[in-house]
Design a protein around this motif. Structure first.
Motif, mmCIF file in Angstrom:
data_model
loop_
_atom_site.group_PDB
_atom_site.id
_atom_site.type_symbol
_atom_site.label_atom_id
_atom_site.label_comp_id
_atom_site.label_asym_id
_atom_site.label_seq_id
_atom_site.Cartn_x
_atom_site.Cartn_y
_atom_site.Cartn_z
ATOM 1 N N ASN A 1 -71.999 84.470 51.306
ATOM 2 C CA ASN A 1 -70.656 84.484 51.178
ATOM 3 C C ASN A 1 -70.228 84.143 50.057
ATOM 4 N N ILE A 2 -70.784 82.846 49.663
ATOM 5 C CA ILE A 2 -70.175 82.031 48.336
ATOM 6 C C ILE A 2 -70.416 82.857 47.217
ATOM 7 N N ALA A 3 -71.773 83.585 47.213
ATOM 8 C CA ALA A 3 -72.340 84.181 46.148
ATOM 9 C C ALA A 3 -71.558 85.419 45.762
ATOM 10 N N PHE A 4 -70.999 85.955 46.828
ATOM 11 C CA PHE A 4 -70.286 87.429 46.906
ATOM 12 C C PHE A 4 -69.482 87.965 45.810
ATOM 13 N N GLY A 5 -68.249 86.966 45.462
ATOM 14 C CA GLY A 5 -67.777 87.217 44.193
ATOM 15 C C GLY A 5 -68.434 87.087 42.985
ATOM 16 N N LEU A 6 -69.255 86.284 42.696
ATOM 17 C CA LEU A 6 -69.977 85.868 41.670
ATOM 18 C C LEU A 6 -70.991 86.971 41.050
ATOM 19 N N LYS A 7 -71.436 87.658 42.176
ATOM 20 C CA LYS A 7 -72.493 88.889 41.998
ATOM 21 C C LYS A 7 -71.474 89.938 41.324
ATOM 22 N N ARG A 8 -70.322 90.055 41.499
ATOM 23 C CA ARG A 8 -69.536 91.064 41.042
ATOM 24 C C ARG A 8 -68.587 90.779 39.792
ATOM 25 N N SER A 9 -68.839 89.450 39.204
ATOM 26 C CA SER A 9 -68.290 88.932 38.139
ATOM 27 C C SER A 9 -69.342 89.262 37.156
ATOM 28 N N ASP A 10 -68.744 88.694 35.814
ATOM 29 C CA ASP A 10 -69.696 88.758 34.455
ATOM 30 C C ASP A 10 -70.736 87.570 34.362
ATOM 31 N N MET A 11 -70.515 86.645 35.319
ATOM 32 C CA MET A 11 -71.610 85.605 35.394
ATOM 33 C C MET A 11 -72.939 85.983 35.267
ATOM 34 N N PRO A 12 -73.884 85.686 34.363
ATOM 35 C CA PRO A 12 -75.296 86.119 34.282
ATOM 36 C C PRO A 12 -75.889 85.754 35.610
ATOM 37 N N LYS A 13 -76.756 86.659 36.027
ATOM 38 C CA LYS A 13 -77.308 86.733 37.442
ATOM 39 C C LYS A 13 -78.530 85.373 37.734
ATOM 40 N N ASP A 14 -78.841 84.859 36.528
ATOM 41 C CA ASP A 14 -79.650 83.754 36.456
ATOM 42 C C ASP A 14 -78.714 82.482 36.675
ATOM 43 N N GLN B 1 -64.119 76.678 57.186
ATOM 44 C CA GLN B 1 -63.120 76.401 56.286
ATOM 45 C C GLN B 1 -63.690 76.026 55.054
ATOM 46 N N ARG B 2 -64.604 75.117 54.943
ATOM 47 C CA ARG B 2 -65.362 74.662 53.685
ATOM 48 C C ARG B 2 -66.286 75.783 53.281
ATOM 49 N N VAL B 3 -66.596 76.650 53.832
ATOM 50 C CA VAL B 3 -67.384 77.930 53.141
ATOM 51 C C VAL B 3 -66.204 78.864 52.552
ATOM 52 N N ALA B 4 -65.135 79.062 52.947
ATOM 53 C CA ALA B 4 -64.019 79.614 52.465
ATOM 54 C C ALA B 4 -63.590 79.000 51.001
ATOM 55 N N LEU B 5 -63.339 77.988 51.324
ATOM 56 C CA LEU B 5 -62.966 76.903 50.086
ATOM 57 C C LEU B 5 -63.887 77.053 48.880
ATOM 58 N N ALA B 6 -65.376 77.016 49.332
ATOM 59 C CA ALA B 6 -66.660 76.772 48.431
ATOM 60 C C ALA B 6 -66.415 78.396 47.629
ATOM 61 N N ARG B 7 -66.353 79.438 48.588
ATOM 62 C CA ARG B 7 -66.388 80.727 47.765
ATOM 63 C C ARG B 7 -65.053 80.753 46.868
ATOM 64 N N SER B 8 -64.029 80.291 47.214
ATOM 65 C CA SER B 8 -62.678 80.411 46.386
ATOM 66 C C SER B 8 -62.960 79.789 45.218
#
Length: 382
Positions: free
Chosen positions: A117-130, A162-169
């Motif tokens: 859940n936390i990684a979801f948005g990062l995988k669709r961003s331009d952040m390098p996968k590593d 709630q903390r997971v949602a905050l971490a993802r945000s």
């Protein structure tokens, strides 16, 4: 803006809104939002600064959620500009703004683990996968959720979700995080604990938080400044202490916490004001710097905790009035006394229960004296 440093001897006061040279992160300039004939936000101008924890507080329908949705890009203003870092973001789509929003429902994916859940948005961003794994691990540490990384949302508590949602945000390091009633689904004790966690995380990340809430206690606890709204307008914007101790209107005084409001006619002598509220009764003695004229109709607001309840009037207090105890509310650590004055006015006083209940000094129908200082309350003209 650099993070404030904390000397060993004292904490630096964070108040960029008092610095005329400080540049706001967010600027609303004469923003109006209309839905047909209904005006949700009415010609609003406000600055919010970097690293602020800014609270929008008000009753349902006051415009606070509309304001947040315009910041997020889900609504566009009918008139006016919204600047983020000096750039007008009104034409910028939501997915291209350096803004993230955390919803009351948390909106977690039930089939994904906490880590996913936390990684979801990062995988669709331009952040390098590593780099994604390290960023997720950092967010898990920040929210103290490392032990639960492999669990699904239904396998953790409401506070943990709630903390997971905050971490993802926060994972994508937005300039601005919007929180829409983020603690509304939690029980009171957990909500109180989570408020301090939110403050700690906001301070550690340096992200600007804007929270929408109708919970006065929540806004007063977490915010650097609170904006009290009504009918699409900002009625008062100030620090929590300023809002509570120096409300600018009867609306704000009555909306924030418990308060006694007494109406009367003023007689003025310099900064001293007497409020004549009933015939045959001594006036209320107050101090104010507001421009008030003799005979002007005013309201006097005094908080229950500023008033003492005693068998005899306290000689060192400017105000004394006799009344009869009509009701007592026992709240454990404190008791609220509702005292009826001879004029018919009902006044609330809050007293700490320093003794056991069996040794309470006063009970129903007792005659008591209420005493308070001339600086305990505020004289209001609006």
């Amino acid at each position: 803006m650099a993070q404030p440093t904390r000397p060993a001897s004292a904490q630096t006061v964070f108040a960029p809104w008092t610095d005329p040279t400080a540049q706001p992160l967010i600027q609303f300039k004469n923003v109006t939002k209309q839905f047909g004939d209904f005006t949700a936000v009415d010609d609003l101008t406000i600055n919010i600064y970097e690293r602020e924890f800014f609270a929008l507080l008000g009753p349902s329908g006051c415009g606070k959620t509309t304001l947040m949705r315009m910041l997020a890009g889900f609504e566009n203003p009918t008139h006016g500009e919204i600047l983020l870092g000096g750039k007008n973001i009104v034409p910028v789509p939501p997915n291209q703004r350096p803004v993230n929003m955390m919803f009351q429902s948390y909106a977690l994916f039930p089939h994904l683990s906490v880590w996913e859940n936390i990684a979801f948005g990062l995988k669709r961003s331009d952040m390098p996968k590593d780099q994604i794994g390290d960023r997720v691990a950092e967010m898990l540490r920040l929210t103290r959720m490392e032990k639960f990384a492999k669990r699904k949302p239904h396998q953790i508590s409401g506070g943990q979700r709630q903390r997971v949602a905050l971490a993802r945000s926060l994972a994508k390091a937005p300039k601005l995080l919007l929180l829409d009633e983020p603690l509304g689904a939690l029980d009171k004790k957990l909500r109180n604990d989570t408020q301090f966690e939110l403050m700690d995380i906001q301070e550690k990340t340096g992200t600007t938080f804007v929270i929408v809430t109708h919970d006065q206690e929540e806004a007063m606890t977490v915010a650097s400044r609170v904006a009290v709204m009504d009918a699409g307008k900002m009625i008062q914007v100030d620090t929590p202490a300023g809002i509570y101790e120096a409300p600018n209107s009867v609306y704000v005084a009555d909306f924030i916490g418990d308060v006694n409001i007494i109406e009367g006619n003023a007689s003025v002598s310099g900064e001293k004001v007497d409020v004549h509220f009933a015939e045959g009764v001594d006036p209320i003695h107050a101090v104010t710097d507001k421009p008030i004229t003799d005979g002007q109709r005013v309201s006097y607001a005094v908080r229950p905790e500023k008033i003492s309840v005693d068998r005899e009037p306290l000689a060192d207090r400017a105000n004394h009035v006799k009344g009869k105890v009509e009701d007592i509310g026992y709240l454990g650590n404190v008791s609220t006394y509702h005292v009826r004055l001879p004029s018919g006015q009902l006044v609330s006083a809050l007293m700490t229960n320093s003794r056991r209940l069996a040794r309470r000094d006063f009970t129903w129908e007792d005659e008591v004296w209420l005493s308070w200082t001339d600086t305990a309350g505020v004289v209001l003209t609006e």
